[in-house]
Design an enzyme around this catalytic site. Structure first.
Site, short mmCIF file in Angstrom:
data_model
loop_
_atom_site.label_atom_id
_atom_site.label_comp_id
_atom_site.label_asym_id
_atom_site.label_seq_id
_atom_site.Cartn_x
_atom_site.Cartn_y
_atom_site.Cartn_z
N THR A 174 16.94 160.26 45.69
CA THR A 174 16.30 160.15 44.38
C THR A 174 16.00 158.71 43.99
O THR A 174 15.20 158.48 43.08
CB THR A 174 17.19 160.82 43.31
OG1 THR A 174 18.58 160.50 43.57
CG2 THR A 174 17.03 162.33 43.34
N GLU A 175 16.65 157.75 44.66
CA GLU A 175 16.32 156.34 44.49
C GLU A 175 16.67 155.59 45.76
O GLU A 175 17.71 155.86 46.38
CB GLU A 175 17.08 155.69 43.33
CG GLU A 175 16.68 156.13 41.95
CD GLU A 175 17.43 155.39 40.84
OE1 GLU A 175 17.91 154.25 41.10
OE2 GLU A 175 17.56 155.95 39.74
N ASN A 176 15.84 154.62 46.12
CA ASN A 176 16.10 153.75 47.26
C ASN A 176 15.03 152.67 47.24
O ASN A 176 13.84 152.98 47.26
CB ASN A 176 16.03 154.54 48.57
CG ASN A 176 16.12 153.65 49.79
OD1 ASN A 176 15.10 153.22 50.34
ND2 ASN A 176 17.32 153.36 50.21
N TYR A 209 21.24 151.87 47.62
CA TYR A 209 20.64 150.53 47.66
C TYR A 209 21.30 149.58 48.65
O TYR A 209 20.71 148.56 49.00
CB TYR A 209 20.71 149.89 46.27
CG TYR A 209 19.80 150.54 45.26
CD1 TYR A 209 18.47 150.18 45.15
CD2 TYR A 209 20.28 151.55 44.42
CE1 TYR A 209 17.62 150.79 44.23
CE2 TYR A 209 19.45 152.17 43.49
CZ TYR A 209 18.13 151.78 43.40
OH TYR A 209 17.29 152.40 42.50
#
Length: 415
Positions: A328-330, A281
């Site tokens: 897997t997340e951003n 992030y």
């Protein structure tokens, strides 16, 4: 795999507690006990964020911090997947709710397994590869009453749960993430004391982290015994680490933070991974041990935004561990959708740069598919590619930035 290859995974992620809640969890009990306090702290916590006034009504409302039944995704998943298919996704990450599967120690809910099978079948029917997360921070109350991951002897409970789920779903899934963001959980719950169990003990945090590494390694072996073709990893939270100067204390600050955020866990687990799942992030700029970010652009939660810096992180971790990387997340909290297209554009350029530098990328899963419950911030942060109208029967609306993402996916596929 390659960004322009047919096998590259394009899509988004959710955590199913955030979309649907679950009462028999430690988090649900914690949010009930802390909702009033969180609402009273909103004005102070976000006073320096430019968009603080935009979310003040929800931020000051204790009900904002109660997950309840989420956004009713559990009831509407088929229609939700229609929207993701329209965005040309070929992958979707979700989580299993441990408390729904095992409401009491050793007592398993076959109806929940049947639901999961139907849910995964719907993901596949919409042209998406399911990516399953076994643990996304929430745990059954009975497990935390036994001491949770603070006790080494409790690791077996998670391992038995994982073995049960993987045995039941072995014909339905291929990609498995054992833990989501072990480091965020240990820091927020055991060092900062912000989340359950609200402790401030570095020693206890160290023990919890160590027990999570051990449990991951054993679940990897369990998964391979059940089905050798399982691809197993974690969703590991990391950042880019930037030195603002050449001071010795800054070098030490970077070294310490890389070790405690990345190397402590990954050095102990990477040999029990088939790829590396990464949640990214932000970049952090250090002066000594202190983070001093420029904050020239911040999201609705006040997080510094320099998405192009993900390239440096990908290169650093790929060179160290030599594992294919699945993002897997951003993503970002962006209620008016003014920055998400820019964020996506910068990130995709960074992925191209990283690939040119030799990084083996498996896929990109944006956080988040739908607006939903953002843990101790509640419902006001808007991370979703798809907006959810909480005041109008949870109606879904595809944001312009999601349409941009869909266009870029087609571009990479050469269509």
């Amino acid at each position: 795999m390659a960004l322009r290859g047919k096998e590259f995974l394009w899509g988004a992620s959710i955590a199913n507690y955030q979309t649907d809640g679950a009462e028999n969890t430690q988090w649900y009990e914690w949010e009930l006990a802390n909702a009033d306090r969180l609402a009273s702290e909103y004005d102070t916590a976000f006073k320096n964020v430019p968009t603080v006034d935009d979310f003040r009504v929800a931020g000051n409302d204790p009900q904002n911090y109660i997950s309840g039944m989420g956004i009713r995704h559990r009831e509407r998943y088929d229609a939700d997947f229609d929207k993701l298919q329209a965005l040309h996704f070929n992958a979707f990450r979700f989580s299993v709710e441990w408390a729904r599967v095992e409401p009491e120690p050793g007592v398993y809910n076959e109806q929940e397994v049947a639901f999961l099978k139907d849910y995964i079948a719907a993901i596949k029917a919409h042209g998406m590869t399911p990516v399953l997360t076994l643990w996304h921070w929430t745990m059954p109350v009975w497990f935390t009453e036994k001491g949770g991951f603070e006790k080494r002897e409790n690791e077996r409970y998670f391992e038995e749960f994982a073995a049960y789920v993987l045995q039941k779903l072995q014909d339905d899934i291929d990609i498995v993430l054992t833990f989501n963001e072990w480091n965020v959980y240990t820091f927020a719950g055991y060092i900062a004391g912000e989340w359950a169990p609200m402790q401030t003990s570095f020693l206890t945090a160290f023990k919890v982290a160590l027990h999570l590494t051990e449990a991951h390694n054993r679940v990897y072996d369990i998964a391979k015994m059940i089905k050798p073709a399982f691809k197993v990893s974690v969703a590991h939270n990391t950042a880019d680490f930037i030195a603002l100067n050449r001071k010795v204390t800054t070098k030490l600050g970077l070294a310490w933070n890389r070790w405690q955020r990345d190397n402590f866990f990954l050095d102990r687990t990477y040999q029990k991974m088939d790829f590396l799942g990464l949640n990214w992030y932000n970049a952090d700029s250090y002066d000594g041990f202190t983070v001093k970010n420029p904050n020239e652009k911040v999201n609705d939660m006040g997080w510094d935004m320099r998405p192009i810096r993900i390239e440096k992180t990908l290169v650093r971790l790929y060179n160290r561990y030599q594992l294919p990387i699945l993002i897997t997340e951003n993503g970002l909290a962006d209620g008016d959708d003014s920055d998400r297209e820019w964020w996506l554009s910068e990130t995709l350029q960074a992925l191209e740069n990283a690939e040119s530098a030799g990084v083996d990328l498996m896929g990109y899963l944006h956080w988040l598919a739908f607006d939903n419950f953002e843990w101790d911030k509640g419902y006001w942060p808007r991370f979703g590619l798809i907006a959810v109208d909480y005041e109008n029967d949870y109606a879904r609306d595809i944001r312009p930035s999601a349409q941009y993402y869909a266009t870029r996916i087609l571009e990479y596929r050469g269509k």
